[in-house]
Design an enzyme around this catalytic site. Structure first.
Site, mmCIF file in Angstrom:
data_model
loop_
_atom_site.group_PDB
_atom_site.id
_atom_site.type_symbol
_atom_site.label_atom_id
_atom_site.label_comp_id
_atom_site.label_asym_id
_atom_site.label_seq_id
_atom_site.Cartn_x
_atom_site.Cartn_y
_atom_site.Cartn_z
ATOM 1 N N THR A 205 0.893 -1.160 0.000
ATOM 2 C CA THR A 205 0.000 0.000 0.000
ATOM 3 C C THR A 205 0.925 1.201 0.000
ATOM 4 O O THR A 205 2.052 1.097 0.467
ATOM 5 C CB THR A 205 -0.836 0.029 1.305
ATOM 6 N N GLY A 257 -1.087 -2.697 5.854
ATOM 7 C CA GLY A 257 -0.965 -3.945 6.602
ATOM 8 C C GLY A 257 -2.015 -4.924 6.164
ATOM 9 O O GLY A 257 -2.612 -4.781 5.083
#
Lengths: 339, 339
Positions: A205, A257
């Site tokens: 990300t 995450g």
């Protein structure tokens, strides 16, 4: 009596001076390019250099905007573009593939002054998903758009669109094949290289939090999601409160995450709540919330900045691509733990 | 000395007694069927009776499960089924229509003991979306599934599927036409009957929070979204932290209202954060967070229950379909404000 007068004057001076320092305009920017099992021993010098260079390019882009009085929104958008346009990160150009070998990009943006927000989930044709999220915020009555409808909205907004093939890289096709093989054969064992590889397919990300000279925070996050994702899975990146949050009265947060655990822990808003309601520092709040994520069995990291420019880049994985730069121009770029 | 001894004994008795009361197993359930401009003068006696009857049927279904030691998950699921199967509410059977005259149902569920969660967004064929959300929680590695993929997952889970036509009611087709006409002509003026009608097309949702005899909270929310919604819009109902949240250490929350403002305010988690971090009652926390929503320009309502069975049914609209029933079996069913 004379001494007391002098002491009073001194105290007055010190107090005025420190008040002045507090009010001095400050700005800052902090970014991440994903957390995961990023270990020095598995990284070639060449790749390491490429990551450090791209992180530096990204953060200096945003820093230059803030330095001349640009908005935190502009800094977040342009900084994330640099990472979205690079194949190194799991967002935009470098996005991972779904189980059907398709693309499904997610992004979100939040403005800390107004709490305005925009997000898109599962788009296939927007070159820069973070810009689509910002357009949703400004030019639609909605916060979160999904699927074909979100692509259609982005096209109506004259954002640059690309064929799905633009995002499909050999590196990600190989990764998808390997993940599918590992899932089929259930060959992964804890701490094996297969497992490490497998774990890393969950985490990519990119994100950014910026504070501008007007004291306004903004946060944005952009991702390709999880390799081999199925059933239209949406992770935490496009979820306001989970992957992204910004509020001038607390802080701005962008997370990376294992998305499912970040949604369940409402990570970004929980950090802001601890800062606002318990007066924790951004560092302590980040630590506490990542500990909750870990207790549930998840991991990842966050970048956080408050309205005074205090910063936190916490993670409970072996590494997180990250960088920070504030008013004084001092640049910090890191990849591994304990650096 | 003798007096002090007697007073000490008395204090000991009172303290043991109140401790015992606190520990006495309690259970409870609270539901909503949507908030909005629901005014007695606009409601026929027949419709009012129908709503009161269906709310009573829904809450007594869940209450009966809790009374015999059933889980809060089971109570929430079966209670929401009653409302999803009724054409009265904007969820399941009574869902409103998108701009394309299609159906896009959203739902979410959260378990307060484990913080496990599941949600679906934009499904067209699942008869009971809340059950799909619960299946996502138990039988997938994900939290949020969307679009066709979510429908496919639900079918793989052997949930009852129906053709899209099952959901399309004459009442909702008429509502869509009127909303489209109002939007095209921009004829609505503040407080006009057109505006009241228009506003009400934003708010329908059903939700439930339950506390079982084991002290476990659960919360669920299900909706058809907003009439005439476009571009794959997703509201707050399937967003953990916005429309739904449950945590045994704070409270369970289900929200209904103008979804965009509820996402930006991370309503459900913010209420839980105020309960946990600032020790506010569920009532005070609900009021404060709805005030924040109002300050941004939004409105709606919430039902909240903490682990002691304390309940809140707050809203800042003229009405909210709602009901509450706890261990003592006392039933409260309300529609309008100030009842």
């Amino acid at each position: 009596m004379k001494n007391i007068f002098i002491i009073t004057l001194l105290l007055l001076f010190v107090s005025c001076h420190s008040e002045k320092e507090k009010q001095q305009p400050t700005f800052g920017i902090v970014i991440h390019g994903g957390a995961g099992t990023i270990l020095k021993e598995n990284m070639s010098d060449e790749m390491e250099k490429a990551y450090l260079k791209k992180l530096t390019e990204a953060i200096t882009t945003g820093h230059a905007i803030l330095k001349v009085g640009g908005t935190s929104q502009d800094a977040v958008e342009k900084t994330i573009h640099v990472m979205e346009n690079s194949p190194l990160f799991n967002s935009g150009k470098g996005a991972v593939l779904t189980a059907n070998e398709t693309i499904a990009l997610d992004a979100s943006f939040m403005d800390g002054k107004t709490l305005n927000s925009g997000a898109i989930a599962g788009v296939k044709h927007v070159k820069n998903p973070i810009s689509a999220a910002i357009k949703v915020m400004h030019n639609s009555p909605h916060v979160l758009l999904s699927g074909e409808g979100a692509d259609q909205f982005a096209a109506e907004q004259n954002l640059e669109t690309v064929p799905e093939s633009y995002f499909i890289t050999q590196r990600r096709i190989k990764a998808l094949r390997r993940v599918q093989e590992l899932e089929t054969n259930k060959k992964t064992t804890r701490h094996s290289s297969d497992q490490l590889f497998y774990d890393n397919q969950r985490y990519g990300t990119v994100g950014c939090v910026a504070l501008d000279l007007n004291g306004n925070l903004a946060a944005g996050t952009s991702t390709g999601g999880m390799t081999n994702k199925k059933w239209g899975r949406i992770g935490d990146a496009p979820i306001i409160g989970a992957g992204t949050y910004a509020n001038n009265s607390s802080c701005g947060v962008s997370a990376t995450g294992w998305g499912e655990f970040f949604i369940r822990s409402v990570v970004a808003h929980d950090i802001a709540a601890l800062v606002e309601y318990k007066s924790l520092s951004v560092k302590e709040a980040s630590k506490q919330v990542l500990q909750k994520v870990e207790d549930l069995g998840g991991d990842g990291g966050v970048v956080v900045m408050d309205a005074y420019g205090n910063v936190s880049m916490e993670f409970n994985t072996p590494g997180m691509y990250r960088a920070h730069m504030n008013s004084d121009g001092k640049l910090t770029v890191r990849i591994y733990d304990n650096e």
